[in-house]
Design an enzyme around this catalytic site. Structure first.
Site, PDB file in Angstrom:
ATOM      1  CG  ASP A 100      -2.222  -0.746   0.996  1.00 48.04           C
ATOM      2  OD1 ASP A 100      -2.569  -1.012  -0.181  1.00 48.04           O
ATOM      3  OD2 ASP A 100      -2.895  -1.092   1.988  1.00 48.04           O
ATOM      4  NE  ARG A 136      -0.949   2.103   3.876  1.00 44.91           N
ATOM      5  CZ  ARG A 136      -1.323   3.152   3.147  1.00 44.91           C
ATOM      6  NH1 ARG A 136      -2.599   3.483   3.071  1.00 44.91           N
ATOM      7  NH2 ARG A 136      -0.430   3.888   2.503  1.00 44.91           N
ATOM      8  NE  ARG A 166      -8.589   2.658   7.042  1.00 43.24           N
ATOM      9  CZ  ARG A 166      -7.848   2.300   5.989  1.00 43.24           C
ATOM     10  NH1 ARG A 166      -6.712   2.917   5.745  1.00 43.24           N
ATOM     11  NH2 ARG A 166      -8.232   1.324   5.194  1.00 43.24           N
ATOM     12  CG  HIS A 188      -8.293   7.496   3.693  1.00 42.55           C
ATOM     13  ND1 HIS A 188      -7.559   6.562   2.986  1.00 42.55           N
ATOM     14  CD2 HIS A 188      -7.823   7.456   4.963  1.00 42.55           C
ATOM     15  CE1 HIS A 188      -6.692   5.978   3.808  1.00 42.55           C
ATOM     16  NE2 HIS A 188      -6.831   6.498   5.010  1.00 42.55           N
ATOM     17  CB  CYS A 240      -4.815   7.156  -2.863  1.00 39.76           C
ATOM     18  SG  CYS A 240      -6.540   7.155  -2.421  1.00 39.76           S
TER      19      CYS A 240
END
Ligand code: ARG
Length: 295
Positions: A82, A107, A152, A181, A286
């Site tokens: 990611d 992550r 998140r 997000h 992103c």
């Protein structure tokens, strides 16, 4: 909406937009795959094609360069598929970098790599105490930080980011797990520091109303009366996950309604297909982290 009229004509003129130079951080998806699931888009049983991901990403990279923007690269780490989504790697304003603290363990190993990169590049780097996923959930609009929570980044990180940058923070709550997000639900169309919404020059946004709770929607309506409201159809193909320089707006080719709305407002939409990276639940924005140096 205020319509400016001139003596000679009653036609409503399309606003003239200006492209501004951007400075971005990207990471090649050399290790891209989907082997865990931390958002509803990720299905590890679906095959991914790393070469195709790299090819699609390269087109985005080359387009930024062609448009005259400066793109820097961070070395992709094996085992962190990611990491291509650099927007989550931090949030930077005025030469200061607020590093991320990822919600999911998958992550978390990316965070020190981003912090090291910022330090080596000369940014005053702040290691956070609170869980936050960088520009995935923090968007600078004019002088105000729009901050997302619900999936998140935590509400506590909104306080922290406000302290780090000494700016007003507007908290917004996301309610649809597909739009986990803030940068999947809001696009900053005029990413220029210091211009005020409502002032002679305006910092406008586009957003997906259904991604927010009622209170957040009311805040957005009040603060951005001229915002582009994007349809569920365009939102659900990640249409809002886009990058703008104030004139050129890079969007998904599937977001055809948004494309039309942008043209009507004088922006220049450019389509880049990142279908492979959508398998990881990410899109154009992103893959793009804005590096805001000392102004
Ligand atoms: N698979 C990544 C995750 O779930 C995708 C991140 C997308 N990034 C973004 N800025 N919306 O964390």
């Amino acid at each position: 909406m205020s319509v400016e009229t001139t003596a000679s004509t009653s036609e409503t003129a399309t606003p003239v937009r200006t492209a501004h130079h951007r400075h971005y951080l990207m990471c090649a998806p050399s290790h891209f795959t989907v082997n865990y699931s931390i958002n509803p888009w990720m299905e590890p049983s679906k095959p991914t094609d790393t070469a195709r991901a790299v090819e699609q990403w390269q087109k985005l990279h080359d387009l930024y360069v062609e448009l005259g923007h400066e793109v820097e690269l961070i070395e992709p780490l094996a085992g962190f598929p990611d990491m291509v989504y650099t927007a989550n790697g931090g949030f930077l304003i005025d030469g200061r970098a607020y590093a991320p603290k990822f919600r999911f363990v998958e992550r978390q190993g990316e965070a020190p790599a981003f912090a090291d990169w910022f330090r080596a590049a000369g940014y005053d780097t702040v290691i956070p105490e609170e869980v936050n996923e960088g520009e995935g959930d923090f968007l600078l609009v004019g002088d105000v930080i729009l901050a997302g929570t619900g999936f998140r980044s935590t509400g506590d990180s909104h306080r922290e980011v406000g302290e780090v940058f000494g700016r007003e923070v507007v908290s917004l709550t996301l309610v649809d797990p597909r739009f986990y997000h803030l940068d999947t639900a809001i696009a900053v169309l005029d990413p220029v520091q210091g211009i005020e919404n409502g002032g002679p020059e305006r910092a406008n946004i586009a957003y997906l109303p259904g991604a927010f709770d009622d209170a957040s929607r009311a805040i957005l309506e009040e603060r951005f009366p001229e915002a582009i409201l994007v349809s569920d159809e365009d939102g659900s193909v990640f249409g809002l996950n886009s990058a703008s320089d104030g004139y050129n707006v890079i969007i998904s080719p599937r977001a055809t309604g948004f494309e039309k709305q942008l043209r009507e407002r004088g922006y220049n939409p450019i389509m880049i297909d990142l279908s492979e990276l959508l398998l990881g639940g990410g899109g154009i924005k992103c893959c793009t982290l804005e590096l805001r140096g000392r102004s």
